[in-house]
Design a protein around this motif. Structure first.
Motif, PDB file in Angstrom:
ATOM      1  N   SER A  51       0.825  -1.214   0.000  1.00 49.60           N
ATOM      2  CA  SER A  51       0.000   0.000   0.000  1.00 49.60           C
ATOM      3  C   SER A  51       0.857   1.260   0.000  1.00 49.60           C
ATOM      4  O   SER A  51       0.495   2.272  -0.607  1.00 49.60           O
ATOM      5  CB  SER A  51      -0.935   0.011   1.214  1.00 49.60           C
ATOM      6  OG  SER A  51      -0.195  -0.015   2.422  1.00 49.60           O
ATOM      7  N   LEU A  52       2.022   1.205   0.659  1.00 47.31           N
ATOM      8  CA  LEU A  52       2.906   2.366   0.661  1.00 47.31           C
ATOM      9  C   LEU A  52       3.505   2.582  -0.726  1.00 47.31           C
ATOM     10  O   LEU A  52       3.662   3.723  -1.176  1.00 47.31           O
ATOM     11  CB  LEU A  52       4.026   2.193   1.694  1.00 47.31           C
ATOM     12  CG  LEU A  52       4.969   3.393   1.857  1.00 47.31           C
ATOM     13  CD1 LEU A  52       4.196   4.648   2.239  1.00 47.31           C
ATOM     14  CD2 LEU A  52       6.043   3.099   2.899  1.00 47.31           C
ATOM     15  N   ASN A  55       1.143   4.416  -2.661  1.00 44.37           N
ATOM     16  CA  ASN A  55       1.075   5.833  -2.295  1.00 44.37           C
ATOM     17  C   ASN A  55       1.978   6.688  -3.182  1.00 44.37           C
ATOM     18  O   ASN A  55       1.702   7.865  -3.422  1.00 44.37           O
ATOM     19  CB  ASN A  55       1.491   6.034  -0.835  1.00 44.37           C
ATOM     20  CG  ASN A  55       0.412   5.625   0.144  1.00 44.37           C
ATOM     21  OD1 ASN A  55      -0.740   5.441  -0.239  1.00 44.37           O
ATOM     22  ND2 ASN A  55       0.791   5.460   1.397  1.00 44.37           N
ATOM     23  N   TYR A  56       3.052   6.071  -3.670  1.00 42.45           N
ATOM     24  CA  TYR A  56       4.011   6.802  -4.499  1.00 42.45           C
ATOM     25  C   TYR A  56       3.777   6.596  -5.998  1.00 42.45           C
ATOM     26  O   TYR A  56       4.079   7.484  -6.801  1.00 42.45           O
ATOM     27  CB  TYR A  56       5.435   6.362  -4.150  1.00 42.45           C
ATOM     28  CG  TYR A  56       5.910   6.867  -2.812  1.00 42.45           C
ATOM     29  CD1 TYR A  56       6.527   8.109  -2.686  1.00 42.45           C
ATOM     30  CD2 TYR A  56       5.724   6.108  -1.657  1.00 42.45           C
ATOM     31  CE1 TYR A  56       6.941   8.582  -1.460  1.00 42.45           C
ATOM     32  CE2 TYR A  56       6.138   6.568  -0.415  1.00 42.45           C
ATOM     33  CZ  TYR A  56       6.749   7.804  -0.327  1.00 42.45           C
ATOM     34  OH  TYR A  56       7.168   8.274   0.896  1.00 42.45           O
TER      35      TYR A  56
END
Length: 214
Positions: A51-52, A55-56
């Motif tokens: 998920s991180l 985010n990018y």
């Protein structure tokens, strides 16, 4: 009872985190190829959650496209430095060739593998990024150095532009079939480029003399 030490996650600046993700993606592409990676596997390699990573980067194609642009920009920057530091034409050719072969030797087939994916890039030649400006720059140099007209100088550079890339690919792909060092491959490539342009110059002079005689 002694308390357990808590694990602390290192907080990185967003730009540093983005770079870390791209660095791990580059390593995986170079080692395993594009088909073997996913957002989840990149996250695992970078030590962050899937998920991180999202985010990018909104999806894998966007991540790989940015990685491709970064790698091409890195290569062009090194070739530009080599060109600016040359004081002879052969030195110019050698510097640019060396920069490409060194990149391939150190980074592997990252660019080649990324550009083989239609969903990542519509450009399928690793020499295309910044090509027009580079061709114009080099054509101006050899036009003045060899007294060649702009159209001939432009064609000569455009046609020979892919040789350093081919040399780098040969060095990596065919290691099992030859014992050549990167220095030998570099020497062959420089000789081919310089020799071809010098022969072109000789042909141009002869043709011009023939026209004057007529």
């Amino acid at each position: 009872m002694a308390s357990k030490a808590r694990k602390t996650r290192t907080r990185l600046d967003p730009a540093e985190r983005r770079k870390l993700i791209l660095d791990h993606a580059a390593e995986m592409v170079g080692r395993d190829g594009v088909a073997a990676i996913s957002m989840e596997s990149i996250g695992q390699a970078a030590g962050v959650s899937k998920s991180l990573v999202y985010n990018y980067f909104p999806n894998l194609n966007e991540l790989l496209s940015e990685l491709l642009e970064r790698e091409l920009r890195m290569l062009r920057r090194e070739q530009s430095k080599a060109a600016q530091g040359a004081d002879t034409f052969e030195g110019l050719v050698r510097g640019i060739t060396h920069a490409y072969i060194k990149y391939i030797d150190e980074r592997g087939l990252i660019i080649d593998r990324l550009q083989a994916e239609p969903s990542v890039s519509a450009v399928h030649d690793p020499t295309e990024y910044g090509r027009d400006a580079a061709v114009d720059y080099l054509a101006d140099i050899i036009g003045k150095h060899f007294d060649l007209p702009p159209d001939i100088a432009q064609a000569a550079i455009d046609i020979s532009f892919g040789l350093p890339a081919s040399a780098g690919m040969y060095l990596l792909r065919d290691k099992s079939r030859h014992s050549m060092s990167w220095q030998q491959v570099e020497d062959i490539t420089v000789t081919m480029i310089v020799g071809a342009i010098m022969a072109l110059k000789d042909d141009y002079v002869l043709n011009r003399q023939s026209l004057r005689a007529d």
